[in-house]
Design a protein around this motif. Structure first.
Motif, mmCIF file in Angstrom:
data_model
loop_
_atom_site.group_PDB
_atom_site.id
_atom_site.type_symbol
_atom_site.label_atom_id
_atom_site.label_comp_id
_atom_site.label_asym_id
_atom_site.label_seq_id
_atom_site.Cartn_x
_atom_site.Cartn_y
_atom_site.Cartn_z
ATOM 1 N N LEU A 195 0.815 -1.216 0.000
ATOM 2 C CA LEU A 195 0.000 0.000 0.000
ATOM 3 C C LEU A 195 0.851 1.269 0.000
ATOM 4 N N LEU A 196 2.059 1.170 0.516
ATOM 5 C CA LEU A 196 2.925 2.351 0.588
ATOM 6 C C LEU A 196 3.635 2.641 -0.726
ATOM 7 N N ILE A 197 3.573 1.702 -1.660
ATOM 8 C CA ILE A 197 4.244 1.881 -2.953
ATOM 9 C C ILE A 197 3.209 2.362 -3.966
ATOM 10 N N THR A 198 3.296 3.585 -4.380
ATOM 11 C CA THR A 198 2.328 4.165 -5.315
ATOM 12 C C THR A 198 3.041 4.655 -6.572
ATOM 13 N N GLY A 199 2.266 4.835 -7.623
ATOM 14 C CA GLY A 199 2.816 5.344 -8.867
ATOM 15 C C GLY A 199 3.414 4.283 -9.759
ATOM 16 N N ARG A 200 3.529 3.057 -9.265
ATOM 17 C CA ARG A 200 4.075 1.951 -10.050
ATOM 18 C C ARG A 200 3.665 0.641 -9.390
ATOM 19 N N ARG A 201 3.913 -0.447 -10.081
ATOM 20 C CA ARG A 201 3.600 -1.757 -9.533
ATOM 21 C C ARG A 201 4.680 -2.197 -8.547
ATOM 22 N N ALA A 202 4.253 -2.690 -7.406
ATOM 23 C CA ALA A 202 5.201 -3.138 -6.391
ATOM 24 C C ALA A 202 5.878 -4.434 -6.832
ATOM 25 N N ARG A 203 7.101 -4.616 -6.368
ATOM 26 C CA ARG A 203 7.851 -5.835 -6.669
ATOM 27 C C ARG A 203 7.880 -6.718 -5.430
ATOM 28 N N TRP A 204 7.846 -8.027 -5.663
ATOM 29 C CA TRP A 204 7.797 -8.964 -4.542
ATOM 30 C C TRP A 204 9.029 -8.844 -3.649
ATOM 31 N N ARG A 205 10.162 -8.514 -4.225
ATOM 32 C CA ARG A 205 11.369 -8.376 -3.415
ATOM 33 C C ARG A 205 11.217 -7.234 -2.417
ATOM 34 N N GLU A 206 10.489 -6.186 -2.821
ATOM 35 C CA GLU A 206 10.289 -5.049 -1.930
ATOM 36 C C GLU A 206 9.357 -5.394 -0.768
ATOM 37 N N VAL A 207 8.269 -6.042 -1.078
ATOM 38 C CA VAL A 207 7.260 -6.281 -0.048
ATOM 39 C C VAL A 207 7.613 -7.451 0.855
ATOM 40 N N LEU A 208 8.497 -8.327 0.393
ATOM 41 C CA LEU A 208 8.924 -9.439 1.237
ATOM 42 C C LEU A 208 10.237 -9.208 1.928
ATOM 43 N N GLY A 209 10.902 -8.088 1.591
ATOM 44 C CA GLY A 209 12.197 -7.783 2.189
ATOM 45 C C GLY A 209 12.049 -7.310 3.616
ATOM 46 N N GLY A 210 13.164 -7.083 4.225
ATOM 47 C CA GLY A 210 13.177 -6.680 5.635
ATOM 48 C C GLY A 210 13.004 -5.200 5.862
ATOM 49 N N SER A 211 13.331 -4.349 4.866
ATOM 50 C CA SER A 211 13.241 -2.914 5.053
ATOM 51 C C SER A 211 11.907 -2.401 4.569
ATOM 52 N N THR A 212 11.507 -1.258 5.098
ATOM 53 C CA THR A 212 10.257 -0.653 4.716
ATOM 54 C C THR A 212 10.390 0.023 3.370
ATOM 55 N N PRO A 213 9.535 -0.300 2.386
ATOM 56 C CA PRO A 213 9.650 0.275 1.059
ATOM 57 C C PRO A 213 9.311 1.753 1.083
ATOM 58 N N THR A 214 9.861 2.475 0.111
ATOM 59 C CA THR A 214 9.594 3.885 0.029
ATOM 60 C C THR A 214 9.042 4.230 -1.334
#
Length: 393
Positions: A374-393
């Protein structure tokens, strides 16, 4: 915790109100109610089977045949009417016109084209028994000896690898189809709803005042409850009809199979719903939802095919047994196997426990994906981002 539930109820209540007020929901619910009612009424209206069979003979039916048939059908609820005709052609015509179920003329037995009809076979057995008795009497056996020979008990019939009750198995097959459609459509609705709220920036408005878990659970609960209500509207008339009448062709055990199907829907829905929601949160455009939920749809289709191809054909086969216990396919396969009447209780319990445990694990993982996506806007989120340990920006 009370605050969390209050916010969740607000989200669920809003979504349910919008759904229930929509015209499409009302139309679909009405159609489901009509289908469920038709499943009870039509077999009684169109069945027309009053338990009576007609046998046509040229002249009066032989007394020995009448006595043998009456003895054979006693206690089965089947009554035999004897139709007297003038000629062999008239006897055959009576069968063709449906005025008689069978016609016996000398050594010839005429029957209709329905290969599932058992009455002609019953007549043939009665004629054979009479002829056998006459020949045994001619060979010098006493009437008592002939009677003893005719009372020989046949071997016990045990069916292997098939359903104990074909009608009940057929109902289980239909339940499997209904569950597949219900989970698929409900999951698609959840993914579309999540993607719509993200694309329209509604989720951005809600996140400052509500937790992502509240939005997720509220959305899933709303779709799940409305789908469950429609499922009950469809199945309730049939379940009640099975209990109050025996004219719809289903045994009483089918009503418990329908109830078990509802339980499996809840388990299957919870297991897949959160995954559908997480997949919907991955996209930035609603039109991309179909692609992101495709892997889930493939799993559901696989479960459906395993149920149709293997469980319905051989409920005790190794593929059917495995598919009915593996959590991702169990909700669609086990109801079909269970209706066959050959599933040990321990397999049912094991499948339910494993499915419930998998549902909890997938819900936890999907919640994490949903929150980050939900925090990733303007583009499609990648699984590496949402499953990783850091908070996506």
């Amino acid at each position: 915790m009370n605050e969390w539930w209050r916010g969740t109820r607000l989200v669920a209540g809003r979504a349910m109100t919008e759904t229930v007020r929509s015209r499409s929901f009302r139309v679909v619910t009405l159609i489901l109610l009509l289908i469920g009612t038709a499943g009870v009424v039509l077999p009684q209206v169109l069945g027309g089977d009053d338990g009576t069979r007609a046998l046509a003979t040229v002249g009066p039916a032989p007394a020995g045949l009448v006595e043998s048939l009456d003895a054979t059908t006693a206690g089965s609820g089947l009554e035999v009417d004897y139709v007297e005709v003038d000629s062999e052609d008239a006897a055959r015509q009576a069968v063709e016109d449906g005025d008689a179920d069978a016609a016996l003329v000398g050594d010839t037995l005429y029957a209709g084209s329905d290969l599932t009809a058992t009455f002609p076979a019953t007549v043939a057995q009665a004629v054979t028994a009479l002829e056998t008795a006459d020949r045994l009497a001619e060979a010098g056996l006493s009437p008592q000896q002939v009677a003893e020979l005719q009372q020989v008990t046949p071997p016990e019939l045990v069916r292997v690898g098939g359903a104990e009750d074909a009608d009940r198995a057929g109902a289980g097959f239909l339940v499997g189809i209904v569950l597949y459609l219900a989970v698929t459509f409900a999951g698609s609705a959840i993914a579309t709803s999540v993607a719509t709220e993200k694309a329209s920036r509604i989720s951005e408005v809600l996140l400052p005042v509500l937790r992502s878990s509240q939005i997720l659970v509220g959305t899933v609960a709303a779709v799940g409850l409305t789908t469950l209500a429609q499922l009950l509207v469809l199945l309730a008339p049939v379940a009640i009809g099975v209990r109050v009448t025996d004219e719809i062709g289903l045994p009483e055990a089918a009503s418990s199979d329908l109830a078990l199907g509802v339980v499996w829907f809840v388990l299957g829905f919870v297991m897949f719903a959160f995954v559908f929601a997480a997949s919907g949160a991955m996209v930035d455009k609603v039109q991309d939802v179909g692609g992101t939920i495709a892997p889930i749809s493939i799993i559901l289709i696989a479960g459906y095919m395993l149920g149709v191809v293997f469980a319905a054909q051989d409920s005790d086969g190794p593929v059917a047994v495995a598919a009915s216990i593996v959590p991702v396919t169990a909700p669609l396969v086990m109801p079909i196997r269970w209706a066959a009447g050959t599933v040990p209780v321990w397999q049912l319990v094991l499948a339910m426990v494993l499915t419930a445990a998998t549902a909890v694990l997938l819900a936890a993982l999907a919640s994490r994906v949903y929150r980050r996506a939900l925090l990733i806007t303007g583009r499609r989120a990648r699984w590496r981002e949402v499953l990783g340990g850091s908070t996506p920006t």
